[in-house]
Design an enzyme around this catalytic site. Structure first.
Site, PDB file in Angstrom:
ATOM      1  N   LYS A 166       0.834  -1.208   0.000  1.00 25.98           N
ATOM      2  CA  LYS A 166       0.000   0.000   0.000  1.00 25.98           C
ATOM      3  C   LYS A 166       0.866   1.254   0.000  1.00 25.98           C
ATOM      4  O   LYS A 166       0.534   2.263  -0.642  1.00 25.98           O
ATOM      5  CB  LYS A 166      -0.917  -0.008   1.229  1.00 25.98           C
ATOM      6  CG  LYS A 166      -1.812   1.235   1.368  1.00 25.98           C
ATOM      7  CD  LYS A 166      -2.693   1.450   0.149  1.00 25.98           C
ATOM      8  CE  LYS A 166      -3.860   2.382   0.420  1.00 25.98           C
ATOM      9  NZ  LYS A 166      -3.517   3.665   1.033  1.00 25.98           N
ATOM     10  N   GLU A 173       0.885   6.786  -6.715  1.00 30.12           N
ATOM     11  CA  GLU A 173      -0.224   7.742  -6.788  1.00 30.12           C
ATOM     12  C   GLU A 173       0.289   9.185  -6.785  1.00 30.12           C
ATOM     13  O   GLU A 173      -0.209  10.037  -7.532  1.00 30.12           O
ATOM     14  CB  GLU A 173      -1.155   7.496  -5.601  1.00 30.12           C
ATOM     15  CG  GLU A 173      -2.352   8.406  -5.487  1.00 30.12           C
ATOM     16  CD  GLU A 173      -3.122   8.121  -4.213  1.00 30.12           C
ATOM     17  OE1 GLU A 173      -3.251   9.042  -3.379  1.00 30.12           O
ATOM     18  OE2 GLU A 173      -3.580   6.976  -4.028  1.00 30.12           O
TER      19      GLU A 173
END
Length: 331
Positions: A166, A173
């Site tokens: 993550k 991102e």
């Protein structure tokens, strides 16, 4: 499946709704009594049948660590805890070791999907023992998007691997968002381009840069076509820093992430001490003009109503004398 869920904020509350809609028995706890199914952690544990499963969805750091420590004293051997927040992966093994002393199992799970996950499903990245992940699979299957399991869920590896995956996801991102942002500013700056929103919308189908983030950019431009009134001040929640730290530790070059992260730091400065130093040095070695506050072309243009920066940029406030140095963060 029955499960306790601690933390019913924007993510946790929507996750509870999605799990309940899938037929699971979810007992939620939150400090806000209006949305909580239990009065405290002890009450939550008492409402669960053994062997229990409890998902922790609270802010990373001390709130998560303290919650897990409290649960360790309340749960029984054979129970299991899932840390579904944005904890740093280095916390996971410490939590697992501490829980092992109580006979309590542990799984870490990175969760992506934001406020849209309730309807679209969440991307899940888990770390932990195979038997523990399999035990929780009914919950994971309900939370992930519809379709093949491998397209929305991964058992990434050992304890810590879920949060590590993550973390890297969030680093990617950062870079993707910054690339779209750079494209936006360049399109806004060019006078022959008349429909910036339309350009982004046209990219959303059939192009190599299409993505959900691009769809969200289109939505943002629908709401505010030139992003007028939106402050450039941009915070970061830590995962980008952790990813860059890992890149340095493992000698993995990540210039895109570094640039995107440092740009966020720059966004929090009223004036850049670095660029002040460069201007001063140019004056020293080359006799170049060293402008004082208020003399910059963009400030003069702002006073005259003629911006010399991207049309997307808000005019700088020239109502008072600027103060050198970075703005202090309020968080």
């Amino acid at each position: 499946m029955q499960m306790g869920l601690i933390g019913l904020g924007k993510m946790g509350g929507n996750m509870r709704d999605r799990l309940k809609a899938a037929g699971h028995d979810i007992v939620g706890y939150d400090r806000n009594p209006d949305i909580s199914d239990a009065t405290d952690l002890r009450d939550l544990v008492s409402k669960l049948d053994a062997p229990r499963a409890v998902w922790v969805m609270v802010p990373a750091g001390d709130p998560t660590r303290d919650t897990i420590k409290s649960l360790a004293e309340l749960l029984d051997e054979g129970d299991i805890i899932v840390d579904g927040g944005n904890s740093k992966f280095t916390d996971d093994q410490a939590n697992a070791d501490m829980l092992k002393e109580h006979g309590v199992e542990f799984v870490d799970c990175g969760v992506s999907g934001g406020i849209w996950g309730k309807d679209n499903g969440y991307g899940l990245m888990c770390g932990g023992a195979e038997k523990n992940v399999e035990r929780l699979m009914p919950i994971f299957d309900a939370l992930r998007p519809e379709g093949p399991r491998e397209e929305g869920f991964v058992h990434a590896g050992e304890v810590g691997a879920g949060h590590y995956a993550k973390m890297v996801h969030n680093g990617i991102e950062y870079g993707m968002m910054h690339a779209y942002a750079e494209g936006f500013e360049l399109l806004e700056a060019k006078d022959i381009v008349k429909d910036v929103e339309g350009c982004f919308r046209a990219w959303s189908r059939g192009t190599v840069v299409r993505s959900w983030l691009l769809d969200l950019m289109v939505k943002a431009l629908e709401e505010t076509p030139h992003l007028e009134g939106i402050s450039e001040y941009s915070t970061d929640s830590g995962e980008g820093r952790w990813t860059l730290e890992e890149a340095i530790n493992l000698a993995v070059p990540m210039p895109v992430l570094a640039s995107a992260l440092f740009a966020r730091f720059t966004s929090r400065q009223e004036n850049s001490p670095q660029m002040q130093a460069i201007a001063a040095l140019r004056g020293q070695f080359g006799g170049h003009e060293v402008m004082q506050f208020g003399d910059e072309p963009y400030r003069k243009a702002a006073k005259e109503g003629q911006a010399e920066v991207s049309p997307a940029a808000e005019k700088k406030d020239t109502s008072g004398e600027a103060t050198p140095g970075a703005k202090k963060s309020d968080n």
